[in-house]
Design a protein around this motif. Structure first.
Motif, PDB file in Angstrom:
ATOM      1  N   ARG A   1       8.838  -0.338  -5.601  1.00 61.23           N
ATOM      2  CA  ARG A   1       7.667  -1.193  -5.385  1.00 61.23           C
ATOM      3  C   ARG A   1       7.851  -1.988  -4.108  1.00 61.23           C
ATOM      4  O   ARG A   1       8.941  -2.461  -3.796  1.00 61.23           O
ATOM      5  CB  ARG A   1       7.482  -2.167  -6.548  1.00 61.23           C
ATOM      6  CG  ARG A   1       6.244  -3.053  -6.350  1.00 61.23           C
ATOM      7  CD  ARG A   1       6.075  -4.056  -7.450  1.00 61.23           C
ATOM      8  NE  ARG A   1       6.898  -5.231  -7.153  1.00 61.23           N
ATOM      9  CZ  ARG A   1       6.976  -6.285  -7.947  1.00 61.23           C
ATOM     10  NH1 ARG A   1       6.344  -6.315  -9.094  1.00 61.23           N
ATOM     11  NH2 ARG A   1       7.738  -7.305  -7.606  1.00 61.23           N
TER      12      ARG A   1
ATOM     13  N   THR B   1       5.657  -5.175  -2.300  1.00 57.72           N
ATOM     14  CA  THR B   1       4.542  -6.115  -2.402  1.00 57.72           C
ATOM     15  C   THR B   1       4.089  -6.545  -1.012  1.00 57.72           C
ATOM     16  O   THR B   1       4.909  -6.844  -0.144  1.00 57.72           O
ATOM     17  CB  THR B   1       4.968  -7.350  -3.220  1.00 57.72           C
ATOM     18  OG1 THR B   1       5.444  -6.907  -4.492  1.00 57.72           O
ATOM     19  CG2 THR B   1       3.818  -8.317  -3.414  1.00 57.72           C
ATOM     20  N   LYS B   2       2.760  -6.582  -0.807  1.00 61.27           N
ATOM     21  CA  LYS B   2       2.195  -7.020   0.473  1.00 61.27           C
ATOM     22  C   LYS B   2       2.565  -8.480   0.720  1.00 61.27           C
ATOM     23  O   LYS B   2       2.415  -9.319  -0.149  1.00 61.27           O
ATOM     24  CB  LYS B   2       0.676  -6.868   0.436  1.00 61.27           C
ATOM     25  CG  LYS B   2      -0.017  -7.350   1.702  1.00 61.27           C
ATOM     26  CD  LYS B   2      -1.498  -7.567   1.440  1.00 61.27           C
ATOM     27  CE  LYS B   2      -2.142  -8.432   2.485  1.00 61.27           C
ATOM     28  NZ  LYS B   2      -1.703  -9.821   2.486  1.00 61.27           N
TER      29      LYS B   2
ATOM     30  N   ILE C   1       7.686   0.140   3.197  1.00 60.79           N
ATOM     31  CA  ILE C   1       7.594   0.135   1.736  1.00 60.79           C
ATOM     32  C   ILE C   1       8.817   0.735   1.051  1.00 60.79           C
ATOM     33  O   ILE C   1       8.853   0.797  -0.179  1.00 60.79           O
ATOM     34  CB  ILE C   1       6.308   0.821   1.235  1.00 60.79           C
ATOM     35  CG1 ILE C   1       6.240   2.290   1.652  1.00 60.79           C
ATOM     36  CG2 ILE C   1       5.073   0.049   1.700  1.00 60.79           C
ATOM     37  CD1 ILE C   1       5.136   3.072   0.961  1.00 60.79           C
TER      38      ILE C   1
ATOM     39  N   GLY D   1      -1.444   2.469  -5.080  1.00 60.45           N
ATOM     40  CA  GLY D   1      -1.771   1.148  -4.570  1.00 60.45           C
ATOM     41  C   GLY D   1      -2.455   0.347  -5.657  1.00 60.45           C
ATOM     42  O   GLY D   1      -3.207   0.897  -6.475  1.00 60.45           O
ATOM     43  N   ASN D   2      -2.211  -0.968  -5.699  1.00 63.54           N
ATOM     44  CA  ASN D   2      -2.853  -1.847  -6.672  1.00 63.54           C
ATOM     45  C   ASN D   2      -3.133  -3.174  -5.974  1.00 63.54           C
ATOM     46  O   ASN D   2      -2.202  -3.896  -5.625  1.00 63.54           O
ATOM     47  CB  ASN D   2      -1.952  -2.044  -7.896  1.00 63.54           C
ATOM     48  CG  ASN D   2      -2.656  -2.753  -9.036  1.00 63.54           C
ATOM     49  OD1 ASN D   2      -3.819  -3.095  -8.946  1.00 63.54           O
ATOM     50  ND2 ASN D   2      -1.924  -2.970 -10.113  1.00 63.54           N
ATOM     51  N   PHE D   3      -4.418  -3.463  -5.754  1.00 58.88           N
ATOM     52  CA  PHE D   3      -4.823  -4.664  -5.027  1.00 58.88           C
ATOM     53  C   PHE D   3      -5.865  -5.447  -5.810  1.00 58.88           C
ATOM     54  O   PHE D   3      -6.659  -4.865  -6.544  1.00 58.88           O
ATOM     55  CB  PHE D   3      -5.373  -4.284  -3.645  1.00 58.88           C
ATOM     56  CG  PHE D   3      -4.291  -3.874  -2.689  1.00 58.88           C
ATOM     57  CD1 PHE D   3      -3.797  -4.778  -1.773  1.00 58.88           C
ATOM     58  CD2 PHE D   3      -3.744  -2.603  -2.732  1.00 58.88           C
ATOM     59  CE1 PHE D   3      -2.766  -4.417  -0.911  1.00 58.88           C
ATOM     60  CE2 PHE D   3      -2.719  -2.230  -1.886  1.00 58.88           C
ATOM     61  CZ  PHE D   3      -2.235  -3.145  -0.962  1.00 58.88           C
TER      62      PHE D   3
ATOM     63  N   LEU E   1      -5.529   3.531   5.018  1.00 58.87           N
ATOM     64  CA  LEU E   1      -4.081   3.465   4.848  1.00 58.87           C
ATOM     65  C   LEU E   1      -3.492   4.836   5.114  1.00 58.87           C
ATOM     66  O   LEU E   1      -3.947   5.826   4.541  1.00 58.87           O
ATOM     67  CB  LEU E   1      -3.742   3.039   3.417  1.00 58.87           C
ATOM     68  CG  LEU E   1      -4.397   1.755   2.914  1.00 58.87           C
ATOM     69  CD1 LEU E   1      -4.194   1.625   1.410  1.00 58.87           C
ATOM     70  CD2 LEU E   1      -3.827   0.555   3.652  1.00 58.87           C
TER      71      LEU E   1
ATOM     72  N   LEU F   1      -8.960   2.309  -0.180  1.00 58.53           N
ATOM     73  CA  LEU F   1      -8.601   1.865  -1.528  1.00 58.53           C
ATOM     74  C   LEU F   1      -9.580   0.768  -1.923  1.00 58.53           C
ATOM     75  O   LEU F   1      -9.428  -0.383  -1.525  1.00 58.53           O
ATOM     76  CB  LEU F   1      -7.157   1.371  -1.561  1.00 58.53           C
ATOM     77  CG  LEU F   1      -6.579   0.983  -2.905  1.00 58.53           C
ATOM     78  CD1 LEU F   1      -6.662   2.150  -3.896  1.00 58.53           C
ATOM     79  CD2 LEU F   1      -5.137   0.549  -2.750  1.00 58.53           C
TER      80      LEU F   1
ATOM     81  N   VAL G   1       3.497   2.087   5.808  1.00 60.98           N
ATOM     82  CA  VAL G   1       2.040   2.107   5.671  1.00 60.98           C
ATOM     83  C   VAL G   1       1.483   1.641   7.011  1.00 60.98           C
ATOM     84  O   VAL G   1       1.866   0.582   7.508  1.00 60.98           O
ATOM     85  CB  VAL G   1       1.543   1.149   4.567  1.00 60.98           C
ATOM     86  CG1 VAL G   1       0.027   1.141   4.506  1.00 60.98           C
ATOM     87  CG2 VAL G   1       2.136   1.514   3.225  1.00 60.98           C
TER      88      VAL G   1
ATOM     89  N   GLY H   1      -1.418  -7.575  -3.387  1.00 58.80           N
ATOM     90  CA  GLY H   1      -1.329  -6.159  -3.711  1.00 58.80           C
ATOM     91  C   GLY H   1       0.071  -5.608  -3.535  1.00 58.80           C
ATOM     92  O   GLY H   1       0.965  -6.275  -3.007  1.00 58.80           O
TER      93      GLY H   1
ATOM     94  N   PHE I   1       2.339  -1.588  -3.243  1.00 60.05           N
ATOM     95  CA  PHE I   1       2.430  -0.129  -3.211  1.00 60.05           C
ATOM     96  C   PHE I   1       3.626   0.283  -4.056  1.00 60.05           C
ATOM     97  O   PHE I   1       4.650  -0.405  -4.096  1.00 60.05           O
ATOM     98  CB  PHE I   1       2.651   0.371  -1.775  1.00 60.05           C
ATOM     99  CG  PHE I   1       1.498   0.131  -0.871  1.00 60.05           C
ATOM    100  CD1 PHE I   1       0.412   1.001  -0.861  1.00 60.05           C
ATOM    101  CD2 PHE I   1       1.482  -0.965  -0.029  1.00 60.05           C
ATOM    102  CE1 PHE I   1      -0.663   0.781  -0.024  1.00 60.05           C
ATOM    103  CE2 PHE I   1       0.403  -1.194   0.821  1.00 60.05           C
ATOM    104  CZ  PHE I   1      -0.668  -0.317   0.817  1.00 60.05           C
TER     105      PHE I   1
END
Length: 146
Positions: A36, A38-39, A52, A66-68, A77, A94, A123, A136, A138
């Motif tokens: 993982r 994190t941004k 990442i 991706g989860n934002f 991206l 996304l 990314v 968010g 990745f």
């Protein structure tokens, strides 16, 4: 109707080799690992890159997620290496929020064998910036024999 075998099973359970060859443990029955990233709480401008993680030698990329908390709108991206920036994801958007969403790998990368050397994954942000307030992360999953 024909019985067909995935390429990873030719020479093994399909009976075309006698004795059957051993299946590649980096691909068949391999251990799955997840990383993982994190941004950070900073704006990501067009052309910026976010590290990442590392895909280790002898690993096979399986999924990139991706989860934002906010739609990234028209932001694209791309995920890959310094030498090949879109190796795994090529200019994907996304827009789904608060739900892990698969964005890769591309089919051409998904069918590749294990990587020969470690790969640093980046990314690259395209088309529009990602604001600092966006939360968010990745995730990427790979399989490896050991």
């Amino acid at each position: 109707m024909a019985d067909l075998y995935g390429l990873e099973f030719v020479g093994g359970p399909d009976g075309t080799s006698n004795p059957p060859r051993k299946l590649d443990g980096r691909i068949v029955g391999a251990k799955k690992r997840r990383t993982r990233s994190t941004k950070p709480a900073t704006i990501l401008n067009v052309g910026d890159r976010l590290y990442i993680g590392k895909l280790p030698a002898n690993a096979v990329m399986q999924s990139i997620i991706g989860n934002f908390d906010t739609s990234l709108g028209s932001t694209t991206l791309s995920i890959g290496t310094t030498a090949t920036p879109a190796k795994y994801v090529n200019a994907q958007t996304l827009t789904t929020t608060d739900r892990p969403t698969s964005i890769g790998p591309r089919a051409s990368a998904a069918v590749n064998g294990p990587v020969a050397t470690d790969e640093d994954l980046w990314v690259t942000i395209g088309t529009a910036a990602i604001p600092a307030a966006v939360i968010g992360a990745f995730y990427f999953e790979y399989t490896i024999a050991n």
